[in-house]
Design an enzyme around this catalytic site. Sequence first.
Site, PDB file in Angstrom:
ATOM      1  CD  GLN A 107     143.378 -32.601  54.606  1.00  0.00           C
ATOM      2  OE1 GLN A 107     144.506 -31.924  54.596  1.00  0.00           O
ATOM      3  NE2 GLN A 107     142.994 -32.732  53.177  1.00  0.00           N
ATOM      4  NE  ARG A 149     139.822 -35.015  46.521  1.00  0.00           N
ATOM      5  CZ  ARG A 149     140.267 -35.340  47.727  1.00  0.00           C
ATOM      6  NH1 ARG A 149     139.411 -35.332  48.683  1.00  0.00           N
ATOM      7  NH2 ARG A 149     141.381 -35.193  47.954  1.00  0.00           N
ATOM      8  CG  ASP A 196     142.931 -41.424  50.087  1.00  0.00           C
ATOM      9  OD1 ASP A 196     143.912 -41.145  50.861  1.00  0.00           O
ATOM     10  OD2 ASP A 196     141.935 -40.846  49.689  1.00  0.00           O
TER      11      ASP A 196
HETATM   12  O1  MRU Z   1     142.515 -35.060  50.545  1.00  0.00           O
HETATM   13  P1  MRU Z   1     141.612 -36.017  51.671  1.00  0.00           P
HETATM   14  O2  MRU Z   1     141.133 -35.012  53.004  1.00  0.00           O
HETATM   15  O3  MRU Z   1     140.373 -36.490  51.112  1.00  0.00           O
HETATM   16  O4  MRU Z   1     142.520 -37.143  52.194  1.00  0.00           O
HETATM   17  C1  MRU Z   1     142.158 -38.002  53.168  1.00  0.00           C
HETATM   18  C2  MRU Z   1     143.257 -39.117  53.376  1.00  0.00           C
HETATM   19  O5  MRU Z   1     144.434 -39.054  52.675  1.00  0.00           O
HETATM   20  C3  MRU Z   1     142.875 -40.204  54.451  1.00  0.00           C
HETATM   21  O6  MRU Z   1     143.880 -40.499  55.036  1.00  0.00           O
HETATM   22  C4  MRU Z   1     142.234 -41.504  53.358  1.00  0.00           C
HETATM   23  O7  MRU Z   1     141.113 -40.769  52.518  1.00  0.00           O
HETATM   24  C5  MRU Z   1     141.843 -42.309  54.386  1.00  0.00           C
HETATM   25  S1  MRU Z   1     140.391 -41.765  55.177  1.00  0.00           S
HETATM   26  C6  MRU Z   1     139.745 -43.172  56.328  1.00  0.00           C
END
Ligand code: MRU
Length: 352
Positions: free
Chosen positions: A203, A93, A244
Amino acid sequence: MQKNKTVPTLEWKNNAVRMIDQTLLPEKLKVIVVGDPAEMWRAIKRLAVRGAPAIGCAAAYGVVLGANKSTAKTGAVLLKDINKTADYLATSRPTAVNLFWALERMKAVAVAEKGLPVVALKKRLLDEAHAILAEDTAMCRAIGDNGAKLVPKRKGVFGILTHCNAGGLATSAYGTALAVIYSAFAQKKNIRVFADETRPLCQGSRLTSWELMQAGVPVTLICDNMSAQVMREGKIDMIVVGADRIAANGDAANKIGTYGVAVLARHHGIPVYIAAPSSTFDLSLADGSQIPIEERDGDEIRRGFGKLTAPKDVAVYNPAFDVTPANLITGIITERGVISAPTKAKIARMLK
Ligand code: MRU
């Protein structure tokens, strides 16, 4: 803090990684066993493990899995295998910088310790992965304590809106944005969380609302397109989300939709906080325009969770993240303290 804390997001056990398969929540709380780097790559890619800090921890253990599979007889050959595994996991990713941060850290240990006998080097890598996990837990706790100071103790309900899942499931434990909420709740502050559903992979509805309910935190689920109305009704006093990747100037990438929430919050005069550990900053990028944004399969929108919800061959654009510019961010809550009205200089000072 979390009632489900007996089931860790991920852990090392019997020479493999046991992790909650987050794609199955909230229907099933199932633990899967990941035993080699290819399985780890796939687990990260398909979001069985997700959330920037959790991806970093998982990738670190993925390097250990690769090292343990290696038949190398010398540290130098093992080093080559380790680098190969790390470079492979890095392709899973692109957006969460914690992935690359953890892999670089594992590679650096391998380089520094390549003179060790292979068994000792493998053990040293496992210790490093354990350290990454333990440090993440400590950082999340500190983020929670620093962020809870921003939540007042008052009679009336203090409404907090969050987007996606930045909770215990997205980290080794506690979370970042949700750590703030857990900590404020533990201090008996009168809060109610509004969780955005977070299309397309939900999520917010599948993970955040489940996680908060497990912990007994009052939570109300809303669809993403309801947040403007909920803000106008005066139900939201603060936004807190994770990140992220945060560029040197404070621009922050987070789950798609975060930018929209921040724009709406500015219109309604609501403060926006990003909660993130120092491992989420990427000071090599001057601003958010350079953050790579993952584009995911169109079927996540066309046929979310297996059901056709659009013509099966309609063109789809599916960016998984967006960037909130620093000028829309009231503060970044880190384990070291809160960076108010973030700028390049303030961020550099806090992370020094
Ligand atoms: O695609 P994901 O579910 O990995 O995205 C996660 C997020 O955007 C979270 O807000 C981010 O990783 C922060 S987690 C502490």
